[in-house]
Write a protein that holds these residues in place. Structure first.
Motif: not given
Length: 126
Positions: A47-49, A51-52, A73, A76
């Motif tokens: 999700s971090f990658q 969402n960015n 992961r 981040f």
């Protein structure tokens, strides 16, 4: 094959020779363009990658290398350049070569090393 990593962790990769190690680690894991753009391969852990986003060929890409993905992961990191630069700046990867071993012997050695060293970023547990 063991890639010694700072902070006492290790990365293990399957392979049957030095050529494989060089190709797999230097061309893929340390290539910022080695990205996964198939959304069917994205998971909630990514999700971090996601969402960015980092775009590759007009698509959102996440790190494809299992090792790089695992490190990204944990810390981040953005996919591609950011995760590769993090590895280059924070890790020391050492190669160990074994000659004249059969693929079965290499697989056995790798399993023994994984059991012994319990590498933190070996997400495939192989």
């Amino acid at each position: 094959m063991v890639h010694q990593i700072k902070r006492g962790t290790s990365l293990h990769r399957k392979g049957n020779g030095q050529r494989w190690i060089k190709k797999k680690n230097l061309v893929t894991a340390l290539n910022p363009k080695y990205l996964e753009c198939r959304t069917s391969k994205f998971t909630s852990k990514d999700s971090f990658q996601v969402n960015n986003p980092v775009r590759h060929n007009n698509k959102i890409g996440i790190d494809k290398s299992a090792f790089r993905k695992s490190v990204a992961r944990e810390y981040f990191l953005l996919a591609g350049n950011d995760s590769v630069q993090y590895l280059k700046n924070n890790y020391l990867i050492a190669f160990e070569s074994y000659k004249n071993l059969s693929p079965a012997e290499i697989a056995t050695l790798e399993k023994e090393l994984i059991i012994k060293m319990k590498p933190k970023f070996n997400i495939t547990h192989k």
